[in-house]
Write a protein that holds these residues in place. Structure first.
Motif, PDB file in Angstrom:
ATOM      1  N   MET A  35       0.846  -1.180   0.000  1.00 27.59           N
ATOM      2  CA  MET A  35       0.000   0.000   0.000  1.00 27.59           C
ATOM      3  C   MET A  35       0.889   1.240   0.000  1.00 27.59           C
ATOM      4  SD  MET A  35      -2.841   1.127   2.833  1.00 27.59           S
ATOM      5  CE  MET A  35      -4.261   0.409   2.061  1.00 27.59           C
ATOM      6  N   PRO A  36       0.590   2.282  -0.772  1.00 28.51           N
ATOM      7  CA  PRO A  36       1.383   3.499  -0.760  1.00 28.51           C
ATOM      8  C   PRO A  36       1.327   4.160   0.607  1.00 28.51           C
ATOM      9  CG  PRO A  36      -0.563   3.760  -2.155  1.00 28.51           C
ATOM     10  CD  PRO A  36      -0.525   2.351  -1.697  1.00 28.51           C
ATOM     11  N   SER A  37       2.309   5.033   0.868  1.00 28.14           N
ATOM     12  CA  SER A  37       2.400   5.641   2.192  1.00 28.14           C
ATOM     13  C   SER A  37       1.230   6.560   2.504  1.00 28.14           C
ATOM     14  CB  SER A  37       3.715   6.401   2.346  1.00 28.14           C
ATOM     15  OG  SER A  37       3.745   7.469   1.441  1.00 28.14           O
ATOM     16  N   THR A  38       0.583   7.085   1.501  1.00 26.06           N
ATOM     17  CA  THR A  38      -0.578   7.932   1.737  1.00 26.06           C
ATOM     18  C   THR A  38      -1.709   7.430   0.857  1.00 26.06           C
ATOM     19  OG1 THR A  38       0.853   9.812   2.129  1.00 26.06           O
ATOM     20  CG2 THR A  38      -1.448  10.287   1.710  1.00 26.06           C
ATOM     21  N   GLN A  83      -4.217   6.875   5.612  1.00 29.39           N
ATOM     22  CA  GLN A  83      -3.155   6.076   6.207  1.00 29.39           C
ATOM     23  C   GLN A  83      -1.807   6.559   5.704  1.00 29.39           C
ATOM     24  OE1 GLN A  83      -3.654   1.870   5.903  1.00 29.39           O
ATOM     25  NE2 GLN A  83      -1.656   1.436   6.795  1.00 29.39           N
ATOM     26  N   HIS A  84      -0.832   6.597   6.609  1.00 34.69           N
ATOM     27  CA  HIS A  84       0.542   6.985   6.296  1.00 34.69           C
ATOM     28  C   HIS A  84       1.451   5.951   6.969  1.00 34.69           C
ATOM     29  CE1 HIS A  84      -1.300  10.975   5.510  1.00 34.69           C
ATOM     30  NE2 HIS A  84      -1.915  10.773   6.661  1.00 34.69           N
ATOM     31  N   ASP A  85       1.767   4.874   6.302  1.00 34.45           N
ATOM     32  CA  ASP A  85       2.547   3.775   6.883  1.00 34.45           C
ATOM     33  C   ASP A  85       1.883   3.319   8.185  1.00 34.45           C
ATOM     34  OD1 ASP A  85       4.522   3.581   4.838  1.00 34.45           O
ATOM     35  OD2 ASP A  85       5.576   5.294   5.697  1.00 34.45           O
ATOM     36  N   SER A  86       2.576   3.434   9.309  1.00 32.03           N
ATOM     37  CA  SER A  86       2.028   2.991  10.602  1.00 32.03           C
ATOM     38  C   SER A  86       1.099   4.015  11.242  1.00 32.03           C
ATOM     39  CB  SER A  86       3.170   2.704  11.582  1.00 32.03           C
ATOM     40  OG  SER A  86       3.973   1.664  11.101  1.00 32.03           O
ATOM     41  N   TRP A  87       0.965   5.165  10.653  1.00 32.47           N
ATOM     42  CA  TRP A  87       0.175   6.266  11.213  1.00 32.47           C
ATOM     43  C   TRP A  87      -1.055   6.535  10.355  1.00 32.47           C
ATOM     44  CZ3 TRP A  87       1.390   9.930  15.271  1.00 32.47           C
ATOM     45  CH2 TRP A  87       2.465   9.519  16.065  1.00 32.47           C
ATOM     46  N   HIS A  88      -2.014   7.262  10.928  1.00 30.98           N
ATOM     47  CA  HIS A  88      -3.194   7.757  10.228  1.00 30.98           C
ATOM     48  C   HIS A  88      -3.353   9.232  10.556  1.00 30.98           C
ATOM     49  CE1 HIS A  88      -4.182   3.465  10.294  1.00 30.98           C
ATOM     50  NE2 HIS A  88      -4.959   3.712   9.257  1.00 30.98           N
ATOM     51  N   LEU A 136      -2.202   9.811  14.360  1.00 28.77           N
ATOM     52  CA  LEU A 136      -2.174   8.781  15.383  1.00 28.77           C
ATOM     53  C   LEU A 136      -1.502   7.509  14.920  1.00 28.77           C
ATOM     54  CD1 LEU A 136      -4.882   6.679  14.745  1.00 28.77           C
ATOM     55  CD2 LEU A 136      -5.836   8.957  14.963  1.00 28.77           C
ATOM     56  N   GLU A 137      -0.955   6.807  15.911  1.00 27.07           N
ATOM     57  CA  GLU A 137      -0.319   5.524  15.690  1.00 27.07           C
ATOM     58  C   GLU A 137      -1.025   4.521  16.574  1.00 27.07           C
ATOM     59  OE1 GLU A 137       2.798   2.305  16.037  1.00 27.07           O
ATOM     60  OE2 GLU A 137       1.332   3.129  17.379  1.00 27.07           O
ATOM     61  N   GLN A 138      -1.547   3.442  15.974  1.00 29.90           N
ATOM     62  CA  GLN A 138      -2.293   2.445  16.733  1.00 29.90           C
ATOM     63  C   GLN A 138      -1.867   1.030  16.384  1.00 29.90           C
ATOM     64  OE1 GLN A 138      -5.732   0.811  15.552  1.00 29.90           O
ATOM     65  NE2 GLN A 138      -4.862   0.848  13.510  1.00 29.90           N
ATOM     66  N   THR A 139      -0.652   0.887  15.823  1.00 32.03           N
ATOM     67  CA  THR A 139      -0.195  -0.433  15.428  1.00 32.03           C
ATOM     68  C   THR A 139       0.795  -1.053  16.407  1.00 32.03           C
ATOM     69  OG1 THR A 139       1.575   0.489  14.058  1.00 32.03           O
ATOM     70  CG2 THR A 139      -0.545   0.065  12.984  1.00 32.03           C
ATOM     71  N   SER A 140       1.437  -0.261  17.255  1.00 33.85           N
ATOM     72  CA  SER A 140       2.454  -0.790  18.159  1.00 33.85           C
ATOM     73  C   SER A 140       1.855  -1.643  19.266  1.00 33.85           C
ATOM     74  CB  SER A 140       3.275   0.351  18.762  1.00 33.85           C
ATOM     75  OG  SER A 140       4.049   0.981  17.758  1.00 33.85           O
ATOM     76  N   ALA A 179       7.239   5.328  11.530  1.00 30.69           N
ATOM     77  CA  ALA A 179       7.100   5.316  10.069  1.00 30.69           C
ATOM     78  C   ALA A 179       5.754   5.919   9.696  1.00 30.69           C
ATOM     79  CB  ALA A 179       7.208   3.891   9.532  1.00 30.69           C
ATOM     80  N   GLY A 180       5.778   7.007   8.971  1.00 30.72           N
ATOM     81  CA  GLY A 180       4.546   7.693   8.573  1.00 30.72           C
ATOM     82  C   GLY A 180       4.176   8.856   9.483  1.00 30.72           C
ATOM     83  N   ALA A 181       4.885   9.030  10.589  1.00 31.11           N
ATOM     84  CA  ALA A 181       4.557  10.119  11.522  1.00 31.11           C
ATOM     85  C   ALA A 181       4.686  11.485  10.858  1.00 31.11           C
ATOM     86  CB  ALA A 181       5.443  10.049  12.766  1.00 31.11           C
ATOM     87  N   ASP A 182       5.743  11.670  10.075  1.00 32.76           N
ATOM     88  CA  ASP A 182       5.950  12.961   9.424  1.00 32.76           C
ATOM     89  C   ASP A 182       4.754  13.334   8.552  1.00 32.76           C
ATOM     90  OD1 ASP A 182       7.104  15.304   8.428  1.00 32.76           O
ATOM     91  OD2 ASP A 182       8.210  14.248   6.867  1.00 32.76           O
ATOM     92  N   ALA A 183       4.333  12.406   7.699  1.00 34.83           N
ATOM     93  CA  ALA A 183       3.206  12.692   6.799  1.00 34.83           C
ATOM     94  C   ALA A 183       1.914  12.909   7.584  1.00 34.83           C
ATOM     95  CB  ALA A 183       3.033  11.551   5.800  1.00 34.83           C
ATOM     96  N   ALA A 184       1.672  12.090   8.607  1.00 29.23           N
ATOM     97  CA  ALA A 184       0.428  12.206   9.377  1.00 29.23           C
ATOM     98  C   ALA A 184       0.380  13.494  10.188  1.00 29.23           C
ATOM     99  CB  ALA A 184       0.263  10.997  10.296  1.00 29.23           C
ATOM    100  N   ILE A 185       1.474  13.822  10.856  1.00 28.78           N
ATOM    101  CA  ILE A 185       1.520  15.059  11.661  1.00 28.78           C
ATOM    102  C   ILE A 185       1.401  16.272  10.755  1.00 28.78           C
ATOM    103  CG2 ILE A 185       2.971  16.485  13.161  1.00 28.78           C
ATOM    104  CD1 ILE A 185       4.093  13.804  14.308  1.00 28.78           C
ATOM    105  N   SER A 186       2.133  16.259   9.643  1.00 27.10           N
ATOM    106  CA  SER A 186       2.072  17.394   8.703  1.00 27.10           C
ATOM    107  C   SER A 186       0.666  17.583   8.168  1.00 27.10           C
ATOM    108  CB  SER A 186       3.050  17.178   7.542  1.00 27.10           C
ATOM    109  OG  SER A 186       4.371  17.163   8.023  1.00 27.10           O
ATOM    110  N   ARG A 187      -0.001  16.483   7.828  1.00 28.16           N
ATOM    111  CA  ARG A 187      -1.358  16.587   7.284  1.00 28.16           C
ATOM    112  C   ARG A 187      -2.339  17.084   8.340  1.00 28.16           C
ATOM    113  NH1 ARG A 187      -6.027  13.297   6.515  1.00 28.16           N
ATOM    114  NH2 ARG A 187      -7.163  14.040   4.675  1.00 28.16           N
ATOM    115  N   ALA A 188      -2.247  16.577   9.568  1.00 24.66           N
ATOM    116  CA  ALA A 188      -3.149  17.040  10.633  1.00 24.66           C
ATOM    117  C   ALA A 188      -2.956  18.535  10.865  1.00 24.66           C
ATOM    118  CB  ALA A 188      -2.904  16.249  11.919  1.00 24.66           C
TER     119      ALA A 188
END
Length: 189
Positions: free
Chosen positions: A1-4, A41-46, A61-65, A172-181
């Motif tokens: 799946m792509p990162s975004t 979705q952004h890797d492990s983040w949304h 948010l990260e809910q996979t760990s 993984a994906g935190a940058d994209a998710a935080i930036s988008r929020a």
């Protein structure tokens, strides 16, 4: 799946209901269901948008760990420059009252970067099956910058008498998710 991805997945739907059983946007608010939109979705983040009437929040948010824990970076429309870091842990029972259960020291660190020492406030909300941990840190902006470029966020919470609670979260994906929020919040005015 792509990162975004703009496609809503069953994970996003499950996440939305589980995560939104209560939003601790204001300390000790009663459990409230928010409308979820714009989930990506952004890797492990949304990243998601939350609304209730005129109230608008944006969350990365990260809910996979962990199966019972969500880590989130939250923004509120109108005060986008004041994000907050929060963790929600699912409990087995609905909570009978809203209260601050504890305030304890906590340290957070991304990879081998700065150790951010602060306080962790444990909050329960009446009718909610979770408890929330809100982090109060002097340099939250620096921590968020480190999260955007890091691999792992580690935390240590001292529950008293050197009884430590250790957790780590994938970035993984935190940058994209935080930036988008943050962008969604700023666009909301």
């Amino acid at each position: 799946m792509p990162s975004t991805s703009s496609t809503r997945s069953p994970v996003c739907s499950r996440l939305a209901w589980w995560l939104l059983a209560g939003l601790a946007a204001a300390p000790l608010a009663s459990a409230t269901n928010y409308n979820v939109s714009d989930a990506e979705q952004h890797d492990s983040w949304h990243s998601v948008a939350l609304t209730l009437g005129e109230e608008r929040h944006f969350r990365a948010l990260e809910q996979t760990s962990y199966s019972d824990t969500i880590l989130s970076v939250n923004y509120t429309a109108g005060v986008c420059d004041l994000p907050w870091l929060e963790m929600r842990v699912e409990l087995e029972e609905h909570q009978p009252q809203s209260r601050v259960a504890n305030l304890v020291p906590g340290d957070l660190r991304v990879d081998h970067e700065t150790i951010h020492s602060g306080m962790a406030e444990f909050i329960t909300q009446r009718g909610d099956r979770g408890f929330y941990v809100n982090f109060y840190l002097d340099e939250l902006a620096l921590l968020l910058d480190e999260m955007r470029g890091g691999e792992t966020l580690r935390m240590r919470i001292d529950r008293g008498n050197e009884d430590y609670w250790f957790m780590s979260f994938e970035l993984a994906g935190a940058d994209a998710a935080i930036s988008r929020a943050e962008r969604l919040c700023e666009a909301a005015g």
